[in-house]
Design an enzyme around this catalytic site. Structure first.
Site, PDB file in Angstrom:
ATOM      1  N   SER A 110       0.943  -1.352  -0.036  1.00 32.92           N
ATOM      2  CA  SER A 110       0.015  -0.060   0.139  1.00 32.92           C
ATOM      3  C   SER A 110       1.012   1.292  -0.021  1.00 32.92           C
ATOM      4  O   SER A 110       2.046   1.299   0.543  1.00 32.92           O
ATOM      5  CB  SER A 110      -1.030   0.044   1.048  1.00 32.92           C
ATOM      6  OG  SER A 110      -1.381   1.237   1.490  1.00 32.92           O
ATOM      7  N   TYR A 134      -2.350   5.672  -4.277  1.00 34.56           N
ATOM      8  CA  TYR A 134      -3.234   6.771  -3.742  1.00 34.56           C
ATOM      9  C   TYR A 134      -2.789   7.870  -4.765  1.00 34.56           C
ATOM     10  O   TYR A 134      -1.906   8.302  -4.580  1.00 34.56           O
ATOM     11  CB  TYR A 134      -3.498   7.083  -2.316  1.00 34.56           C
ATOM     12  CG  TYR A 134      -4.415   6.042  -1.718  1.00 34.56           C
ATOM     13  CD1 TYR A 134      -5.606   5.529  -2.185  1.00 34.56           C
ATOM     14  CD2 TYR A 134      -4.023   5.409  -0.504  1.00 34.56           C
ATOM     15  CE1 TYR A 134      -6.230   4.614  -1.308  1.00 34.56           C
ATOM     16  CE2 TYR A 134      -4.550   4.171   0.175  1.00 34.56           C
ATOM     17  CZ  TYR A 134      -5.700   4.003  -0.267  1.00 34.56           C
ATOM     18  OH  TYR A 134      -6.475   3.357   0.676  1.00 34.56           O
ATOM     19  N   THR A 160      -5.946   2.944  -6.644  1.00 31.26           N
ATOM     20  CA  THR A 160      -7.250   2.967  -6.065  1.00 31.26           C
ATOM     21  C   THR A 160      -7.983   4.223  -6.255  1.00 31.26           C
ATOM     22  O   THR A 160      -7.605   5.214  -6.080  1.00 31.26           O
ATOM     23  CB  THR A 160      -7.021   2.713  -4.640  1.00 31.26           C
ATOM     24  OG1 THR A 160      -6.329   1.483  -4.314  1.00 31.26           O
ATOM     25  CG2 THR A 160      -8.311   2.473  -3.499  1.00 31.26           C
ATOM     26  N   LYS A 256      -8.540  -0.224  -8.922  1.00 29.16           N
ATOM     27  CA  LYS A 256      -9.352  -0.801  -7.611  1.00 29.16           C
ATOM     28  C   LYS A 256     -10.229   0.006  -7.240  1.00 29.16           C
ATOM     29  O   LYS A 256     -10.085   1.231  -7.113  1.00 29.16           O
ATOM     30  CB  LYS A 256      -8.185  -1.087  -7.022  1.00 29.16           C
ATOM     31  CG  LYS A 256      -8.517  -1.591  -5.495  1.00 29.16           C
ATOM     32  CD  LYS A 256      -7.265  -2.109  -4.746  1.00 29.16           C
ATOM     33  CE  LYS A 256      -7.701  -2.619  -3.305  1.00 29.16           C
ATOM     34  NZ  LYS A 256      -8.212  -2.074  -2.440  1.00 29.16           N
ATOM     35  N   HIS A 280     -13.407  -1.735  -0.809  1.00 25.78           N
ATOM     36  CA  HIS A 280     -12.653  -1.529  -0.027  1.00 25.78           C
ATOM     37  C   HIS A 280     -12.995  -2.214   1.393  1.00 25.78           C
ATOM     38  O   HIS A 280     -12.695  -1.690   2.626  1.00 25.78           O
ATOM     39  CB  HIS A 280     -12.599   0.090   0.395  1.00 25.78           C
ATOM     40  CG  HIS A 280     -11.148   0.658   0.580  1.00 25.78           C
ATOM     41  ND1 HIS A 280     -10.484   1.333  -0.285  1.00 25.78           N
ATOM     42  CD2 HIS A 280     -10.475   0.532   1.791  1.00 25.78           C
ATOM     43  CE1 HIS A 280      -9.334   1.845   0.213  1.00 25.78           C
ATOM     44  NE2 HIS A 280      -9.282   1.129   1.449  1.00 25.78           N
TER      45      HIS A 280
HETATM   46  C1  FMN Z   1      -7.012  -2.533   7.710  1.00 27.78           C
HETATM   47  C2  FMN Z   1      -7.253  -2.335   6.282  1.00 27.78           C
HETATM   48  C3  FMN Z   1      -6.286  -1.435   5.487  1.00 27.78           C
HETATM   49  C4  FMN Z   1      -6.465  -1.191   4.127  1.00 27.78           C
HETATM   50  N1  FMN Z   1      -5.464  -0.242   3.444  1.00 27.78           N
HETATM   51  C5  FMN Z   1      -5.687  -0.210   1.949  1.00 27.78           C
HETATM   52  C6  FMN Z   1      -5.091   0.632   1.389  1.00 27.78           C
HETATM   53  O1  FMN Z   1      -4.012   1.264   1.886  1.00 27.78           O
HETATM   54  N2  FMN Z   1      -5.155   0.699  -0.061  1.00 27.78           N
HETATM   55  C7  FMN Z   1      -6.117   0.106  -0.644  1.00 27.78           C
HETATM   56  O2  FMN Z   1      -6.266   0.295  -1.900  1.00 27.78           O
HETATM   57  N3  FMN Z   1      -7.031  -0.823   0.048  1.00 27.78           N
HETATM   58  C8  FMN Z   1      -6.770  -0.803   1.324  1.00 27.78           C
HETATM   59  N4  FMN Z   1      -7.674  -1.697   2.098  1.00 27.78           N
HETATM   60  C9  FMN Z   1      -8.760  -2.525   1.224  1.00 27.78           C
HETATM   61  C10 FMN Z   1      -7.976  -3.749   0.819  1.00 27.78           C
HETATM   62  O3  FMN Z   1      -7.073  -3.565  -0.046  1.00 27.78           O
HETATM   63  C11 FMN Z   1      -9.179  -4.585   0.242  1.00 27.78           C
HETATM   64  O4  FMN Z   1      -9.693  -3.926  -0.753  1.00 27.78           O
HETATM   65  C12 FMN Z   1      -9.907  -5.207   1.309  1.00 27.78           C
HETATM   66  O5  FMN Z   1      -9.251  -5.380   2.501  1.00 27.78           O
HETATM   67  C13 FMN Z   1     -10.725  -6.718   0.988  1.00 27.78           C
HETATM   68  O6  FMN Z   1     -11.549  -7.068   1.872  1.00 27.78           O
HETATM   69  P1  FMN Z   1     -11.356  -8.212   2.767  1.00 27.78           P
HETATM   70  O7  FMN Z   1     -10.546  -7.529   3.977  1.00 27.78           O
HETATM   71  O8  FMN Z   1     -12.547  -8.693   3.331  1.00 27.78           O
HETATM   72  O9  FMN Z   1     -10.660  -9.218   2.318  1.00 27.78           O
HETATM   73  C14 FMN Z   1      -7.424  -1.947   3.212  1.00 27.78           C
HETATM   74  C15 FMN Z   1      -8.313  -2.864   3.974  1.00 27.78           C
HETATM   75  C16 FMN Z   1      -7.958  -3.435   5.289  1.00 27.78           C
HETATM   76  C17 FMN Z   1      -8.720  -4.140   5.944  1.00 27.78           C
END
Ligand code: FMN
Length: 385
Positions: A110, A134, A160, A256, A280
Site C-alpha cells: 500500500s 493513492y 485505488t 481498484k 474497500h
Molecule cells: C486494515 C485495512 C487497510 C487497508 N488499506 C488499504 C490501502 O491502503 N489501500 C487500498 O487500496 N486498500 C486498502 N484496504 C482495502 C483492501 O485492499 C481490500 O480491498 C479489502 O481488505 C478486501 O476485503 P477483505 O479484507 O474482506 O479481504 C485496506 C483494508 C484493510 C482491512
C-alpha cells in the site's frame, strides 16, 4: 517456529490476532464504515451461493495455477494492499511479501504502508511485487513515487479510486488511531498486555509511513506527516488523472474500487489491464452491495474487454472458488492476510495461504473440476447466485 497444525481456518487466526495485536490496530483491521452493513454483507453473501456436488469424476492431477495480468500465480489469490500493516506486526509488509514470494502469489504494497518500497525490494532479494497508489494533491510526490516503484521492481500498479474521501469508522475515532500509538494511559495499559508485539516494535526502526516520511515536502516529523496525509488525498481525482497515471507508469495497470457497471465501462475503455470489483472491504460506502453481489453484472458488461477481479469478504478457499465461478479471474485477500500476520507474523501469513489453497483445491474437486481455469458458473446451484 510455532506449531500451526491445529490452526485449521482463517477464523482461528483472527481470534489469535485479536489477542496479540494492540486493540487500536486490531480494530482498524476488523472494522467497516458506519453500520458495517456492507462489511458484513461481503462475508455473508458468499454463504448464500451454493455449490453443486459432483461424484465419480476423476479428480486426479488438479491444478490451481493461473495468471493475473499475465503474471503467473500459484492460485487466483493475491495479497491486497493494506495500510499500516507494519503495525499489525513489526515489519509486517516485509514478512507478508516474503510469505507471498515463497508461496508464489503476488504481494501488493500500500501507499500507506509502514515498510517502504525500498524496504520490500531490499528484503525480498528484489523479487517482483505490486504497488498500490493513492492519488495525492502533490503530483510531484506521485511522480517520484512511481519512479521509486519502478526502481524497486514493481511489476503492476493498482490505482485505488474509492478512497479520495474517508468513510467513517467509529472505532478508529474512539481509539485515537495513530502510528505508532500515542503513549496515553489507556494505550499503555493495552500495550502492557501485548508483550510480543512490543518486543517486535522495539526491534525495528520501521514505525511510521515509510513511503512518505522523508519523501514528501514539509513532512519532517510525525505530526506534520499526519496533517500532510489528511490533506493530501485529492477529492478532485478524475478519469483524466487515470490517463495521466497510465502514461507515467507505462506498465500493467489495475483499477481498484469499481462497484458500478458504468464505472466498469469507463475502466475498460481507459485501457487498464484489470479492474477490481471492491468496496474497500466495506470500509468506505456503507450501504453499497457486497463485492460478490456486484461482480456478475460487471463481468457481463466488460468481462470480455478487461480482466475482472474482486476482493471483499474472502475468508476461505470456497469463497475464492465462488468468485472464480462468477467470473473473477483473480481475487485479493485483505483481512485473511492481516489476521495471519497479526497472529504469527510470516508463518501466520503462510498458514493463511495454505488454508485457503487447500480449501480451494478440495472444494474444486468436490465440484468435479480439476483445473481452476475451467471453473465457471456451472459449478453453482442455479437460483443461489
Ligand atoms: C486494515 C485495512 C487497510 C487497508 N488499506 C488499504 C490501502 O491502503 N489501500 C487500498 O487500496 N486498500 C486498502 N484496504 C482495502 C483492501 O485492499 C481490500 O480491498 C479489502 O481488505 C478486501 O476485503 P477483505 O479484507 O474482506 O479481504 C485496506 C483494508 C484493510 C482491512
Amino acid at each position: 517456529m510455532p506449531d500451526l497444525s491445529k490452526i485449521t481456518n482463517i477464523e482461528d487466526l483472527r481470534v489469535i490476532a485479536k489477542r496479540r495485536v494492540p486493540k487500536m490496530f486490531y480494530d482498524y483491521a476488523d472494522s467497516g464504515a458506519w453500520t458495517e452493513g456492507t462489511y458484513r454483507a461481503n462475508e455473508s453473501d458468499f454463504q448464500k451461493i451454493k455449490l453443486r456436488q459432483r461424484v465419480a469424476v476423476n479428480m486426479e492431477g488438479r491444478s490451481l495455477r493461473t495468471t493475473m495480468v499475465g503474471q503467473e500465480t500459484a492460485m487466483p489469490v493475491a495479497i491486497a494492499p493494506t495500510g499500516l500493516t507494519g503495525m499489525q506486526h513489526a515489519d509486517g509488509e516485509i514478512l507478508g511479501a516474503r510469505a507471498a514470494k515463497a508461496f508464489g502469489i503476488p504481494f501488493t504494497l500500500s501507499t500507506m504502508s509502514i515498510c517502504s518500497l525500498e524496504d520490500i525490494a531490499e528484503n525480498t532479494g528484489r523479487h517482483p511485487f505490486w504497488f498500490q497508489l493513492y492519488v495525492m494533491r502533490d503530483r510531484d510526490f506521485i511522480e517520484r513515487l512511481i519512479e521509486r516503484a519502478k526502481a524497486a521492481n514493481v511489476t503492476a500498479l493498482q490505482l485505488t479510486l474509492d478512497l479520495q474521501i474517508l468513510g467513517q469508522r467509529h472505532k478508529d475515532i474512539k481509539n485515537g488511531l495513530t502510528a505508532p500509538p500515542k503513549p496515553t494511559l489507556k494505550n499503555l495499559i493495552n500495550l502492557a498486555t501485548k508483550p510480543r508485539w512490543c518486543m517486535g516494535m522495539l526491534g525495528t526502526k520501521r514505525r511510521t509511513f515509510g513511503n512518505i516520511a522523508g519523501h514528501a515536502k514539509g513532512v519532517k516529523d510525525l505530526s506534520s506527516l499526519s496533517s500532510w496525509t489528511a490533506e493530501q488525498f485529492d477529492p478532485a481525482l478524475s478519469w483524466a488523472d487515470v490517463e495521466w497515471i497510465k502514461k507515467l507508469w507505462g506498465g500493467k495497470l489495475i483499477l481498484k474500487g469499481i462497484m458500478d457497471v458504468e464505472d466498469a465501462r469507463l475502466a475498460a475503455s481507459s485501457g487498464a489491464d484489470a479492474l477490481i470489483v471492491s468496496n474497500h472491504g466495506g470500509r468506505q460506502l456503507d450501504g453499497a452491495p457486497s463485492s460478490i453481489a456486484a461482480l456478475p453484472a460487471i463481468v457481463d458488461a466488460v468481462g470480455s474487454e478487461i480482466e475482472v477481479w474482486m476482493d471483499g469478504g474472502i475468508r476461505s478457499g470456497q469463497d475464492v472458488l465462488k468468485a472464480r465461478a462468477l467470473g473473477a479471474r483473480g481475487t485479493l485477500i485483505g483481512r485473511s492476510f492481516l489476521y495471519g500476520l497479526g497472529a504469527f507474523g510470516q508463518e501466520g501469513v503462510t498458514r493463511a495461504l495454505q488454508i485457503i489453497q487447500k480449501e480451494l483445491d478440495i472444494t474444486m474437486a468436490f465440484c468435479g473440476r480439476t483445473n481452476i481455469d475451467e471453473v465457471d458458473s456451472s459449478i453453482l446451484l442455479p437460483g443461489t447466485f
